[in-house]
Design an enzyme around this catalytic site. Structure first.
Site, short mmCIF file in Angstrom:
data_model
loop_
_atom_site.label_atom_id
_atom_site.label_comp_id
_atom_site.label_asym_id
_atom_site.label_seq_id
_atom_site.Cartn_x
_atom_site.Cartn_y
_atom_site.Cartn_z
CB ALA A 97 -0.95 0.00 1.20
CE1 TYR A 98 5.68 5.48 2.43
CE2 TYR A 98 7.24 4.00 1.35
CZ TYR A 98 6.94 5.24 1.90
OH TYR A 98 7.88 6.23 1.90
CB THR A 99 5.50 0.45 -2.89
OG1 THR A 99 4.60 -0.67 -2.86
CG2 THR A 99 6.67 0.15 -1.97
CB SER A 134 0.46 5.69 -1.37
OG SER A 134 1.56 5.41 -0.51
#
Length: 252
Positions: free
Chosen positions: A158-160, A162
């Site tokens: 989810a971080y990468t 975003s």
């Protein structure tokens, strides 16, 4: 290391808004702009750390306590900071969290919360400051990305996702706002040695592995990300827009 940094006269007296500026990379960005003689508006949800940082500053400053997942609160804070310091000449979209998570455990609710934490507020912060920049005849917006997805890093999809989206936002807003002489760029940090990283994930073995992947043999201090942000916000970068500026020591 060399720490005799440049001064940019074009930033003297400018108003700069920084999201997530209470600690880590954001705090170094706040310090760097204050040293340039800018007026700094800090937006963060951590009042204790924000007030401790602001006590260090020499120039005009203001603080808005905001959970950036709350877009109406962010929009209201932008108005309040402009009332205190003047309309933003520079916006730095810095706030994000690189929490680790296994792809098998991600729920729709967690995914949506990560997008709200790491990318959604970037757009609405731009939307908030752009009208005044248009009226002023120009401005600079710097979005903080990450080289984690460039390196195909795992363990936080989810971080990468975003952070990859930051680059799309930068390029489309650079096109939409460029006719008004508003420049929009992405600064792409590598693995930066913030206190959070040191507390949670930096081990001798992990650091050795990271440095081996870099062309330059030193861990990356947050101050060097701040220096790139300051440069891109200055008139020295007047013809820089819609691009990625890497601060990752040549990581491969």
């Amino acid at each position: 290391m060399l720490r005799d940094f440049a001064t940019y006269p074009s930033l003297t007296g400018k108003t700069v808004f920084v999201t997530g500026g209470a600690n880590g990379i954001g705090a170094e960005i706040v310090r760097a702009f204050d040293a340039q003689g800018a007026k700094v508006g800090l937006i963060d949800r951590d009042r204790v750390k924000a007030e401790a940082l602001l006590a260090e500053l020499d120039g005009p400053h203001a603080f808005a306590e905001v959970d950036l997942r709350d877009i109406p609160a962010l929009q209201s804070a932008m108005v309040d900071l402009a009332d205190d310091l003047g309309a933003a000449d520079v916006l730095v979209n810095n706030a994000a969290h690189d929490d680790r998570h296994d792809w098998q455990d991600v729920t729709p609710e967690y995914w949506d919360e990560r997008m709200a934490t790491n990318i959604r507020h970037f757009f609405f912060a731009i939307q908030s400051v752009a009208p005044a920049m248009i009226k002023a005849g120009g401005g600079a917006i710097v979005n903080l990305g990450s080289n984690s997805w460039w390196e195909a890093g795992g363990g936080f999809p989810a971080y990468t996702t975003s952070k990859a989206a930051v680059h799309g936002l930068t390029r489309t807003m650079a096109r939409d706002l460029g006719g008004h002489r508003i420049r929009v760029n992405t600064v792409v940090p590598g693995w930066i040695m913030t206190e959070r990283q040191k507390d949670l994930w930096v081990t001798p073995e992990a650091l050795e592995k990271q440095v081996d992947r870099q062309c330059l043999p030193d861990p990356i201090d947050p101050v060097y990300v701040a220096r790139m942000v300051v440069f891109l916000s200055s008139d020295d970068a007047a013809m820089c827009s819609a691009n990625n500026f890497m601060v990752e020591a040549g990581s491969i």
